[in-house]
Design an enzyme around this catalytic site. Structure first.
Site, mmCIF file in Angstrom:
data_model
loop_
_atom_site.group_PDB
_atom_site.id
_atom_site.type_symbol
_atom_site.label_atom_id
_atom_site.label_comp_id
_atom_site.label_asym_id
_atom_site.label_seq_id
_atom_site.Cartn_x
_atom_site.Cartn_y
_atom_site.Cartn_z
ATOM 1 N N SER A 42 0.818 -1.207 0.000
ATOM 2 C CA SER A 42 0.000 0.000 0.000
ATOM 3 C C SER A 42 0.860 1.269 0.000
ATOM 4 O O SER A 42 0.471 2.289 -0.577
ATOM 5 C CB SER A 42 -0.941 -0.009 1.212
ATOM 6 O OG SER A 42 -0.200 -0.131 2.406
ATOM 7 N N THR A 43 2.039 1.234 0.635
ATOM 8 C CA THR A 43 2.913 2.416 0.633
ATOM 9 C C THR A 43 3.523 2.594 -0.755
ATOM 10 O O THR A 43 3.595 3.714 -1.283
ATOM 11 C CB THR A 43 4.019 2.278 1.704
ATOM 12 O OG1 THR A 43 3.424 1.782 2.912
ATOM 13 C CG2 THR A 43 4.684 3.613 1.981
ATOM 14 N N GLY A 94 8.381 -0.833 0.499
ATOM 15 C CA GLY A 94 7.951 -0.725 1.885
ATOM 16 C C GLY A 94 8.539 -1.840 2.728
ATOM 17 O O GLY A 94 9.394 -2.605 2.271
ATOM 18 N N ALA A 95 8.073 -1.932 3.958
ATOM 19 C CA ALA A 95 8.525 -3.001 4.859
ATOM 20 C C ALA A 95 7.456 -3.220 5.924
ATOM 21 O O ALA A 95 6.652 -2.332 6.208
ATOM 22 C CB ALA A 95 9.844 -2.617 5.527
ATOM 23 N N ASP A 96 7.464 -4.416 6.491
ATOM 24 C CA ASP A 96 6.572 -4.696 7.616
ATOM 25 C C ASP A 96 7.230 -4.300 8.930
ATOM 26 O O ASP A 96 6.550 -3.948 9.891
ATOM 27 C CB ASP A 96 6.193 -6.182 7.618
ATOM 28 C CG ASP A 96 5.483 -6.542 6.325
ATOM 29 O OD1 ASP A 96 4.475 -5.887 6.010
ATOM 30 O OD2 ASP A 96 5.962 -7.432 5.605
ATOM 31 N N GLY A 108 4.605 -9.114 3.804
ATOM 32 C CA GLY A 108 3.200 -9.017 4.209
ATOM 33 C C GLY A 108 2.265 -9.065 3.003
ATOM 34 O O GLY A 108 1.123 -9.505 3.098
ATOM 35 N N GLY A 109 2.767 -8.640 1.854
ATOM 36 C CA GLY A 109 1.976 -8.689 0.627
ATOM 37 C C GLY A 109 2.318 -9.901 -0.234
ATOM 38 O O GLY A 109 1.917 -9.968 -1.404
ATOM 39 N N GLU A 115 10.667 -9.319 -4.565
ATOM 40 C CA GLU A 115 11.230 -8.107 -3.930
ATOM 41 C C GLU A 115 12.724 -8.296 -3.671
ATOM 42 O O GLU A 115 13.523 -7.397 -3.919
ATOM 43 C CB GLU A 115 10.488 -7.812 -2.621
ATOM 44 C CG GLU A 115 9.053 -7.334 -2.859
ATOM 45 C CD GLU A 115 8.220 -7.203 -1.604
ATOM 46 O OE1 GLU A 115 7.179 -6.550 -1.669
ATOM 47 O OE2 GLU A 115 8.584 -7.764 -0.557
ATOM 48 N N LYS A 133 6.364 1.051 11.757
ATOM 49 C CA LYS A 133 7.170 -0.100 11.280
ATOM 50 C C LYS A 133 8.566 -0.161 11.913
ATOM 51 O O LYS A 133 9.277 -1.141 11.746
ATOM 52 C CB LYS A 133 7.350 -0.013 9.746
ATOM 53 C CG LYS A 133 6.066 0.154 8.945
ATOM 54 C CD LYS A 133 5.234 -1.087 8.954
ATOM 55 C CE LYS A 133 3.976 -1.014 8.111
ATOM 56 N NZ LYS A 133 4.158 -0.985 6.698
HETATM 57 C C1 5RP Z 1 4.971 -6.923 0.316
HETATM 58 C C2 5RP Z 1 5.840 -6.220 1.277
HETATM 59 C C3 5RP Z 1 5.434 -4.822 1.656
HETATM 60 O O1 5RP Z 1 6.470 -3.959 1.355
HETATM 61 C C4 5RP Z 1 5.129 -4.779 3.117
HETATM 62 O O2 5RP Z 1 4.153 -5.775 3.412
HETATM 63 C C5 5RP Z 1 4.608 -3.410 3.547
HETATM 64 O O3 5RP Z 1 3.376 -3.184 2.960
HETATM 65 P P1 5RP Z 1 2.521 -1.886 3.250
HETATM 66 O O4 5RP Z 1 3.226 -0.744 2.601
HETATM 67 O O5 5RP Z 1 1.186 -2.195 2.621
HETATM 68 O O6 5RP Z 1 2.408 -1.725 4.731
HETATM 69 O O7 5RP Z 1 6.831 -6.691 1.753
HETATM 70 O O8 5RP Z 1 5.364 -8.251 0.131
#
Ligand code: 5RP
Length: 235
Positions: A42-43, A94-96, A108-109, A115, A133
């Protein structure tokens, strides 16, 4: 780690607005005339929307998921196969979770494998995230691991021996299938105090495609959305 900060916004921003802010801030790392590495989530979607405003100044993108490819193409940004491209100067994702050294948990995605591939092809990883995060030690967010389906139960047992509880990620009641045709195991209960050693070890377990710890491909820069503006962390 060094930090710098943009001026504080005058109103309190929502998490979605913080994502927009860091997505836009990431444009400063895009090199005109080049191809940019693009992550997933989403980011990153906010970054893709911002990238569309300068699409005439770049050659295109290498994408880390079918979802990002679709969004990039819908906005008129050309997507290159990673094999057609040599080195990328920058990868934006992005990152979790991210720690104070630029180590991350991602996936998370469910896009962690692609990636990591695009990150490995890039000279600089710029992480974009809101400040929820930032963690001291990785392990608060369930750790995503992409696994070949026949290995899931053994991989879960290997995590159990480390004190982790693994569960196959479901979508609509069935195992979620990644862009690569594999499953995701999400592992809770871990404290990842040595991310490099952890990534090196788990990456060698038979059936593990990719572990969501990004220590070998850690971030060099993190643009963190905070209530006091975008904080730039340099690792
Ligand atoms: C997807 C990822 C994303 O970068 C991570 O889940 C962060 O997502 P968001 O920006 O929606 O919080 O690793 O595989």
């Amino acid at each position: 780690m060094t930090t710098s900060q943009t001026p504080a916004p005058t109103t309190v921003l929502s998490q979605d607005e913080l994502k927009t802010l860091v997505g836009q801030a990431a444009l400063q790392y895009v090199v005109p005339g080049e191809i940019v590495g693009v992550g997933t989530g989403s980011t990153v979607n906010k970054f893709i929307d911002a990238l569309a405003t300068i699409k005439d100044q770049i050659k295109g993108a290498v994408s880390s998921s079918l979802a990002s490819t679709e969004r990039l193409q819908a906005l008129g940004i050309k997507v290159f196969d990673s094999n057609e491209v040599n080195r990328l100067s920058v990868y934006i994702d992005g990152a979790d979770e991210i720690d104070g050294h630029g180590n991350m948990v991602k996936g998370g995605g469910a896009a962690l494998t692609r990636e990591k591939i695009v990150a490995a092809q890039s000279s600089k990883f710029v992480c974009i995230a809101d400040d929820s995060k930032l963690v001291q030690t990785l392990g608060k967010f369930p750790l995503p691991v992409e696994v070949i389906p026949m290995a899931t139960q053994r991989v879960i047992a290997q995590f159990a021996a480390k004190g982790g509880v693994g569960k196959v990620r479901l979508k609509d009641g069935k195992p979620l299938v990644t862009d690569n045709g594999q499953f995701i195991v999400d592992v809770t209960g871990l404290q990842i105090t040595d991310p490099l050693a952890f990534e090196a070890e788990v990456s060698q377990w038979p059936g593990v495609v990719t572990v969501g710890v990004f220590a070998f491909q850690r971030a060099q820069v993190c643009l963190l959305g905070t209530t006091s503006g975008v904080k730039t962390l340099i690792f």
